[in-house]
Design a protein around this motif. Structure first.
Motif, PDB file in Angstrom:
ATOM      1  N   ILE A 125      57.695  51.233  41.904  1.00 56.11           N
ATOM      2  CA  ILE A 125      57.744  49.672  41.746  1.00 56.11           C
ATOM      3  C   ILE A 125      56.335  49.335  42.408  1.00 56.11           C
ATOM      4  N   MET A 126      56.358  49.811  43.847  1.00 60.44           N
ATOM      5  CA  MET A 126      55.189  49.390  44.682  1.00 60.44           C
ATOM      6  C   MET A 126      53.979  49.820  44.348  1.00 60.44           C
ATOM      7  N   LEU A 182      47.543  35.704  45.079  1.00 58.92           N
ATOM      8  CA  LEU A 182      48.558  36.722  45.085  1.00 58.92           C
ATOM      9  C   LEU A 182      49.613  36.078  44.072  1.00 58.92           C
ATOM     10  N   LEU A 184      53.065  47.130  41.482  1.00 59.99           N
ATOM     11  CA  LEU A 184      52.562  45.895  42.151  1.00 59.99           C
ATOM     12  C   LEU A 184      51.282  46.279  42.931  1.00 59.99           C
ATOM     13  N   PHE A 201      50.915  37.435  40.151  1.00 60.79           N
ATOM     14  CA  PHE A 201      52.026  37.806  39.580  1.00 60.79           C
ATOM     15  C   PHE A 201      52.917  36.683  38.688  1.00 60.79           C
ATOM     16  N   TYR A 210      54.114  47.242  53.048  1.00 65.21           N
ATOM     17  CA  TYR A 210      54.184  48.532  52.591  1.00 65.21           C
ATOM     18  C   TYR A 210      54.564  49.369  53.653  1.00 65.21           C
ATOM     19  N   ARG A 269      48.197  46.063  40.229  1.00 68.23           N
ATOM     20  CA  ARG A 269      48.223  44.693  39.831  1.00 68.23           C
ATOM     21  C   ARG A 269      47.296  44.120  40.860  1.00 68.23           C
ATOM     22  N   ILE A 270      47.559  44.341  42.007  1.00 65.83           N
ATOM     23  CA  ILE A 270      46.619  43.844  43.148  1.00 65.83           C
ATOM     24  C   ILE A 270      45.297  44.097  42.958  1.00 65.83           C
TER      25      ILE A 270
END
Lengths: 270, 346
Positions: free
Chosen positions: B164-165, A122, B168, A126, B212, B171-172
């Protein structure tokens, strides 16, 4: 060639197991199997159905624990280590019934394989995206090269579950190759495969040997064993019955009685 | 603001909030294959902690609760999310190491019931069955928001947080980590045989998803100003499962489609319909039946959901000439295709 000659000298062993046992509800599937796998060679593990070959491979790869006995990879005692730790030492395996990652594409099946990918952290995702991207690009390039080698390049974007049985066998081997193994365990790589593909898979295994990969394969096709394997281990009733070159083992009455007899008879009747 | 727009912004808030909750459950179940039947428990912990840290000390409030630190938005929201992740860490260490699939699901649903009983009956924790109320409205004082203007404001805040979440999470899920999650979902044994420490990745997935859940719960308590055990009955977990199954397991965009259809249109929109005097509660019962039937219909006829998991295609197009890949193969030390086709056992 003698058994010693087929294996090579004792300091070249990459895998050693001694006195492995495994019982299921009192039934001993493996009952004291003891053998060594020489480094850089192709070794066949043969024996009648129920001899415990797949159970031995499961124990060696960490998918199963043994009840007793020891396993060493090189000089490292890996007895009853979990499979992911054994894999990190460079031991990769395929399965008797192909176990592709069905919802992933063919290319993704290969991209999962490399060890220590920065993109699996992780923090790196980022904070170090350029490193993740660079390593991913290198892995994609290498995976595409391997897929091309194994004739799966055109199928790279197909989901793995859509492949035929033979293609799944190729995918499993190429996935193992992608992980840069030092030792590859192949559980019946030729099972259910057409003769032309058997030839190709045999060629791939020889290529791997040429690249320095040690191969231990369970195989019932004695023509293949004869052609490509340097060393043979015969298992029967969970024990190591004999080891050596197949040509020498054909003269061993115990091996003929336990296994080769039935194979020869079967091929005579067919 | 008219009642109509009040309803619209309330529905929008729940759309954004359940989008966040669905993304959290999706990474656990849709991406990694963890059947987390205790998900609503993590939502509740996030809600309670977010509320409790943003409220003043409990003395003199007429309520009983821990913390009471007057922590402002959005720090309280992050603390709520992190607390849910901390709970997930404990749960994972106990259950994920040794249990898989159905056994894990049973343990987690039991955990959900235990959490519910503790929060419902142990009053000093989060005020028991009455729950927390009079939770401060974020930034209402600074921006001089009225009750009417707070609703559209906070719906917008929830939208920004959701955006935003989603960024993110994308991306994961697009990263090698997301690919390893999906490998574990497809066959944990194979992933392990490839050197992946399955527990470590499942733990990571649990922590992300629970964060989350906590953030989603934190938004709920700040939007409504209160939260009590009737808001998080263990069965609520299955509504969030319905969201991701209807929307499309393994697809973040599917999560917003599922949130819109299941949570916004089927759960919250009917709550604004006038009740039938002779049959009070009928709408809620019919509502639950419709969701159940929708879930069964989707599983039977379209198990991949409204927006199925997309195929992650290779970064080169299908028309890329083999010659260019041959160069790649050569660099990788692989054999050209022509040689392979001619090769064989020799």
């Amino acid at each position: 060639m003698t058994d010693q000659e087929s294996r090579g000298s004792s300091d070249e062993m990459i895998l050693t197991c001694e006195g492995l046992t495994k019982a299921f509800l009192g039934v001993k599937a493996v009952n004291g199997a003891t053998f060594e796998v020489p480094k850089g060679k192709i070794t066949a593990l043969i024996g009648p159905n129920g001899a415990g070959k797949t159970t031995v491979v499961n124990i060696l790869s960490g998918a199963m624990t043994s009840d007793s006995g020891t396993t060493h990879i090189g000089s490292t005692d890996v007895t009853n280590w979990p499979s992911y730790k054994i894999a990190r030492l460079g031991l990769m395996r395929t399965f008797q019934l192909s176990r592709e990652l069905g919802d992933l594409t063919v290319l993704e099946n290969l991209l999962v394989a490399p060890k220590h990918q920065p993109g699996e952290s992780l923090v790196n995702i980022f904070l170090r995206p350029s490193l993740v991207k660079r390593v991913e690009c290198e892995n994609v390039e290498r995976a595409l090269g391997i897929l091309q080698t194994y004739g799966l390049y055109d199928l790279r974007d197909n989901r793995a579950r859509e492949l035929s049985g033979g293609q799944k066998k190729l995918l499993e081997i190429s996935r193992g190759v992608m992980a840069s193994p030092t030792l590859l365990l192949l559980d019946e790589p030729m099972a259910g495969v057409n003769p032309a593909l058997i030839e190709r898979i045999g060629g791939y295994i020889l290529d791997l040997k040429a690249q320095g990969v040690t191969v231990l394969m369970i195989e019932h096709n004695l023509n293949v064993v004869e052609k490509i394997c340097d060393h043979v281990i015969v298992l029967a009733e969970g024990k190591t019955l004999a080891t050596g070159r197949l040509s020498d083992l054909r003269a061993n009455p115990e091996v003929v009685t336990a296994y080769l007899g039935e194979v020869i008879n079967a091929s005579t009747h067919s | 603001m008219s009642a109509f727009w009040y309803y619209v912004f309330t529905l929008l808030f729940f759309l954004f909030d359940y989008f966040i909750l669905a993304m959290g459950l999706n990474i656990q179940y849709g991406e990694t294959g963890i059947l987390n039947f205790a998900y609503i428990g993590f939502v509740a912990i996030g809600a309670y902690v977010t509320g409790a840290v943003s409220m003043p000390d409990s003395a003199g409030t007429g309520q009983h609760y821990i913390l009471g630190l007057n922590i402002p938005f959005p720090i309280n929201l992050i603390i709520g999310g992190l607390t849910a992740s901390a709970l997930a860490l404990i749960v994972a260490l106990i259950s994920l190491r040794r249990l898989r699939t159905d056994y894990l699901a049973m343990v987690l649903i039991s955990l959900s019931l235990v959490l519910y009983d503790i929060c419902n009956n142990f009053v000093p924790l989060f005020n028991g069955a009455d729950g927390l109320y009079n939770v401060p409205e974020p930034m209402a004082g600074v921006l001089k928001l009225t009750t009417n203007s707070f609703v559209p404001f906070f719906a917008g805040v929830a939208g920004v947080v959701a955006l935003i979440m989603w960024f993110l999470m994308s991306r994961i899920t697009r990263s090698p980590l997301g690919r390893t999650f999906r490998a574990i979902r497809d066959d944990a044994g194979v992933a392990s045989a490839l050197g992946k420490g399955v527990f470590r990745y499942q733990l990571t997935s649990m922590l992300i998803g629970s964060f989350y859940a906590g953030v989603g719960g934190g938004l709920i308590i700040q939007f409504g100003g209160s939260f009590n055990p009737s808001a998080w009955l263990p069965g609520e977990t299955f509504v969030i499962f319905a969201v991701i199954i209807v929307g499309g397991v393994g697809n973040n965009i599917g999560m917003i489609a599922g949130s819109l259809l299941v949570e916004t249109l089927l759960v919250h929109l009917p709550a604004f319909l006038p009740s039938i005097p002779s049959h009070p509660g009928l709408i809620e019962y019919v509502d639950a039946m419709v969701i159940g039937i929708l879930l069964m219909v989707m599983l039977w006829f379209r198990p991949q959901g409204m927006i199925p998991e997309r195929i992650r295609r290779s970064p080169i197009s299908a028309s890329t000439p083999l010659s260019s890949v041959t160069a790649v193969a050569a660099r990788a030390g692989a054999e050209p295709l022509s040689t392979v086709e001619e090769g064989g056992a020799s």
